[in-house]
Design a protein around this motif. Structure first.
Motif, mmCIF file in Angstrom:
data_model
loop_
_atom_site.group_PDB
_atom_site.id
_atom_site.type_symbol
_atom_site.label_atom_id
_atom_site.label_comp_id
_atom_site.label_asym_id
_atom_site.label_seq_id
_atom_site.Cartn_x
_atom_site.Cartn_y
_atom_site.Cartn_z
ATOM 1 N N ILE A 1 58.088 76.985 36.160
ATOM 2 C CA ILE A 1 56.726 77.396 36.266
ATOM 3 C C ILE A 1 56.270 77.478 37.747
ATOM 4 N N GLU A 2 56.990 76.659 38.456
ATOM 5 C CA GLU A 2 56.513 76.685 40.012
ATOM 6 C C GLU A 2 57.146 77.718 40.334
ATOM 7 N N THR B 1 54.804 80.783 39.364
ATOM 8 C CA THR B 1 53.477 80.888 39.972
ATOM 9 C C THR B 1 53.843 81.171 41.556
ATOM 10 N N ALA C 1 54.118 81.662 33.652
ATOM 11 C CA ALA C 1 54.188 80.572 33.910
ATOM 12 C C ALA C 1 53.244 79.712 33.002
ATOM 13 N N HIS D 1 53.842 76.606 30.378
ATOM 14 C CA HIS D 1 52.962 75.368 30.380
ATOM 15 C C HIS D 1 51.629 75.884 30.626
ATOM 16 N N ASP E 1 48.945 74.441 30.707
ATOM 17 C CA ASP E 1 47.967 73.484 31.503
ATOM 18 C C ASP E 1 48.396 73.149 32.963
ATOM 19 N N TYR E 2 49.090 74.449 33.288
ATOM 20 C CA TYR E 2 49.902 74.144 34.682
ATOM 21 C C TYR E 2 48.540 74.491 35.945
ATOM 22 N N ASP F 1 48.210 75.071 38.968
ATOM 23 C CA ASP F 1 48.226 76.159 40.160
ATOM 24 C C ASP F 1 48.120 77.576 39.603
ATOM 25 N N TYR G 1 40.736 75.415 34.903
ATOM 26 C CA TYR G 1 41.282 74.560 36.243
ATOM 27 C C TYR G 1 40.523 73.172 36.202
#
Length: 170
Positions: A69-70, A73, A95, A99, A101-102, A104, A129
């Protein structure tokens, strides 16, 4: 590979970017299919202004680990910076599929949507967010954006009412 990777992370933390890049490349010689090493190399390349190299390494990271996911993103952020907001939204969507609920990805997708003039969608995501991360690095910016959107909506309503009243019979 782990020693080179750890050494590269230390150098990156000390802002010794060219040396960190070399350490990450050495780690990749020993372990070419490690998504995390590609991710960190991408980050280092970005920090020296090599956006094309960074984008390529983020792509490799997500090819090796589709749920990174990072990396998705960061890829979205780079796509936006490169002037391709639709591709950025797609990367953020992937992303968020991995997930939901991420924070970023939620924040950056909202920012891109606002830039595209899709404020209603952006507002939903900015509120999401804040549900996840009220004390996060962008919480104050999100609150300011929500306040400015609310102020804009109020001024637009006043303008519409004024126009409507001008047409009213006297």
């Amino acid at each position: 590979a782990e020693e080179w990777f750890d050494h590269g992370c230390g150098l990156l933390g000390d802002d010794e970017i060219p040396e960190a890049i070399e350490a990450f490349r050495m780690a990749l010689v020993l372990c070419p299919d490690d998504a995390e090493i590609h991710f960190y190399l991408a980050s280092a390349l970005y920090r020296i202004g090599n956006f094309g190299g960074a984008m390529e390494r983020y792509h490799v990271a997500v090819e090796l680990d589709h749920e990174y996911i990072e990396a998705w993103t960061q890829l979205g952020c780079l796509r936006f910076e490169a002037g391709d907001p639709e591709a950025a939204v797609e990367a953020f969507d992937i992303a968020l599929t991995c997930h939901a609920d991420y924070p970023d990805a939620v924040f950056h997708k909202a920012t891109v949507l606002a830039d595209l003039g899709r404020s209603d969608e952006a507002v939903v995501l900015w509120k999401q967010y804040l549900d996840f991360d009220q004390d996060g690095p962008w919480a104050d910016a999100v609150m300011e954006r929500l306040e400015s959107v609310s102020a804009l909506e109020v001024s637009e309503e006043v303008a519409v009412e004024t126009v409507d009243n001008e047409d009213a019979p006297v």
